[in-house]
Design an enzyme around this catalytic site. Structure first.
Site, short mmCIF file in Angstrom:
data_model
loop_
_atom_site.label_atom_id
_atom_site.label_comp_id
_atom_site.label_asym_id
_atom_site.label_seq_id
_atom_site.Cartn_x
_atom_site.Cartn_y
_atom_site.Cartn_z
N HIS A 82 10.47 47.73 17.77
CA HIS A 82 10.31 47.41 16.35
C HIS A 82 8.92 47.86 15.90
O HIS A 82 8.18 48.46 16.70
CB HIS A 82 10.54 45.91 16.10
CG HIS A 82 9.74 45.02 17.03
ND1 HIS A 82 8.37 44.97 17.02
CD2 HIS A 82 10.13 44.16 18.00
CE1 HIS A 82 7.95 44.11 17.92
NE2 HIS A 82 9.00 43.62 18.55
N GLY A 102 0.09 43.80 23.05
CA GLY A 102 0.03 43.09 21.78
C GLY A 102 -0.53 41.69 21.94
O GLY A 102 -0.28 41.02 22.95
N GLY A 156 6.23 46.35 15.57
CA GLY A 156 5.13 45.84 16.40
C GLY A 156 4.84 46.82 17.53
O GLY A 156 3.69 47.22 17.75
N HIS A 157 5.90 47.22 18.23
CA HIS A 157 5.72 48.19 19.32
C HIS A 157 5.16 49.51 18.78
O HIS A 157 4.29 50.13 19.40
CB HIS A 157 7.07 48.50 19.99
CG HIS A 157 7.73 47.32 20.65
ND1 HIS A 157 8.90 46.77 20.18
CD2 HIS A 157 7.39 46.61 21.75
CE1 HIS A 157 9.26 45.78 20.98
NE2 HIS A 157 8.38 45.65 21.91
N GLN A 190 10.55 39.06 35.87
CA GLN A 190 9.85 38.12 35.00
C GLN A 190 10.81 37.21 34.22
O GLN A 190 10.38 36.48 33.33
CB GLN A 190 8.89 38.85 34.06
CG GLN A 190 9.54 39.67 32.98
CD GLN A 190 8.51 40.54 32.26
OE1 GLN A 190 7.89 41.42 32.84
NE2 GLN A 190 8.32 40.28 30.97
N VAL A 229 1.86 42.06 14.62
CA VAL A 229 2.49 42.66 13.44
C VAL A 229 3.58 41.69 12.98
O VAL A 229 4.40 41.22 13.78
CB VAL A 229 3.10 44.04 13.78
CG1 VAL A 229 3.77 44.63 12.55
CG2 VAL A 229 2.01 44.97 14.31
P1 AMP Z 1 7.94 43.44 24.77
O1 AMP Z 1 8.81 44.62 24.57
O2 AMP Z 1 8.38 42.24 24.00
O3 AMP Z 1 7.64 43.16 26.21
O4 AMP Z 1 6.56 43.83 24.13
C1 AMP Z 1 5.87 44.98 24.54
C2 AMP Z 1 4.47 44.92 23.99
O5 AMP Z 1 4.55 44.89 22.56
C3 AMP Z 1 3.71 43.67 24.41
O6 AMP Z 1 2.36 44.03 24.68
C4 AMP Z 1 3.82 42.78 23.22
O7 AMP Z 1 2.76 41.86 23.09
C5 AMP Z 1 3.79 43.80 22.09
N1 AMP Z 1 4.39 43.25 20.87
C6 AMP Z 1 5.62 42.73 20.73
N2 AMP Z 1 5.79 42.26 19.47
C7 AMP Z 1 4.62 42.48 18.82
C8 AMP Z 1 4.16 42.22 17.49
N3 AMP Z 1 4.91 41.61 16.59
N4 AMP Z 1 2.89 42.58 17.19
C9 AMP Z 1 2.09 43.17 18.12
N5 AMP Z 1 2.48 43.46 19.37
C10 AMP Z 1 3.72 43.12 19.72
#
Ligand code: AMP
Length: 286
Positions: free
Chosen positions: A39, A153, A41-42, A66, A182
């Site tokens: 999304h 993130g 954020g990524h 995990q 984000v």
């Molecule tokens: P995930 O795919 O959920 O493991 O997230 C991968 C990376 O994206 C991690 O470092 C998360 O902290 C970061 N991340 C996920 N959602 C957000 C967001 N809304 N804002 C900033 N970073 C994010």
């Protein structure tokens, strides 16, 4: 995109060589580890990664190590083709999306990274073993990709803290860079798990960011006022099942108590229906 460790290493070596030929003497490789279902954020992490180095590698791996036995490993959203297309649009071609068998050829690992005390509180208390599994896979990814920089993130604040700790404790030659959360326009922190929320649940989920907003409004009145302002917002929403609300010192990730002045991260985790959500906000408490 490749699912092979040998191939991603070769692709990164080629990219390094090409960068040197292009006049960059010491190209920097930046790794963005994700679990996919990408999304904005990524994608913000990817944009930040581009600013921090010359070669961006995104990993997509839903790490079984995990997830606890009763967690959402089997239902976690997987949208690999769309993810790869989004990354290509963003100019990223080095995508490492291994299978569990590629990462864990023996089915499991007998050597793990242990997160220690700060890995058994908050997320680690509700999700035993989660952070050991996360640090183990991050360590493996660091060894596979050999990045100069890794981008995480702040959404997963305890994860970011623990990765930085691991890097310091074990002298891992990687610079860890954190990116602010984000959010959607209405304040909800973007998360792959938001895809699980019904419309009604999504409205309930907003309580988390509203509680943090209330906490921020009280930051000049001390830590107790911060926590009670957030708690009142959470108490007023019976449809969410609060796991924890806490304020920690960002330097130690241990709870702060009154009197306290300085930077503090307010953490919140709650279940909305069957979906577990987390959020946090950094405050300057006085
Ligand atoms: P995930 O795919 O959920 O493991 O997230 C991968 C990376 O994206 C991690 O470092 C998360 O902290 C970061 N991340 C996920 N959602 C957000 C967001 N809304 N804002 C900033 N970073 C994010």
């Amino acid at each position: 995109m490749t699912d092979s460790i040998i191939t991603i290493r070769a692709q990164i070596a080629d990219a390094r060589r090409a960068a040197v030929q292009g006049g960059i003497d010491f190209p920097r490789v930046v790794l963005v580890p994700t679990m996919g279902a990408l999304h904005d954020g990524h994608l913000t992490l990817v944009d930040e990664a581009k600013k921090l180095g010359d070669i961006v590698v995104v990993s997509i791996f839903v790490n079984p190590l995990q997830f606890g036995p009763n967690e959402d490993l089997s239902t976690y959203p997987r949208t690999l083709d769309a993810d790869v297309a989004q990354l290509a649009d963003r100019g990223v071609s080095l995508v490492f999306a291994p299978t569990p068998a590629e990462m864990y050829p023996d089915g499991d690992v007998s050597t793990r990274v242990v997160a220690g005390d700060a890995g058994s509180t908050f997320e680690g208390r509700t999700r035993p073993g989660h952070f050991d599994g996360m640090l183990t896979v991050v360590s493996k990814l660091f060894h596979i990709v050999s990045p100069d920089v890794a981008v995480f993130g702040e959404k997963d604040r305890q994860q970011l803290f623990l990765v930085k700790r691991m890097v310091r404790d074990l002298n891992v030659p990687v610079e860890v860079h954190g990116v602010p959360i984000v959010r959607a326009e209405d304040g909800l922190a973007l998360s792959s798990r938001n895809a699980f929320l019904s419309d009604a649940e999504r409205r309930s989920a907003l309580t988390l960011s509203r509680a943090l907003e209330a906490a921020a409004s009280a930051q000049d009145n001390g830590i107790d006022a911060v926590l009670s302002a957030a708690q009142s917002v959470l108490d007023a929403e019976p449809t969410i099942d609060l796991d924890y609300l806490a304020a920690v010192d960002p330097a130690t990730f241990t709870p702060v108590t009154s009197p306290y002045a300085g930077s503090s991260v307010v953490l919140v985790a709650a279940r909305v229906g069957a979906t577990r959500l987390i959020d946090n906000r950094t405050l300057a408490v006085s």
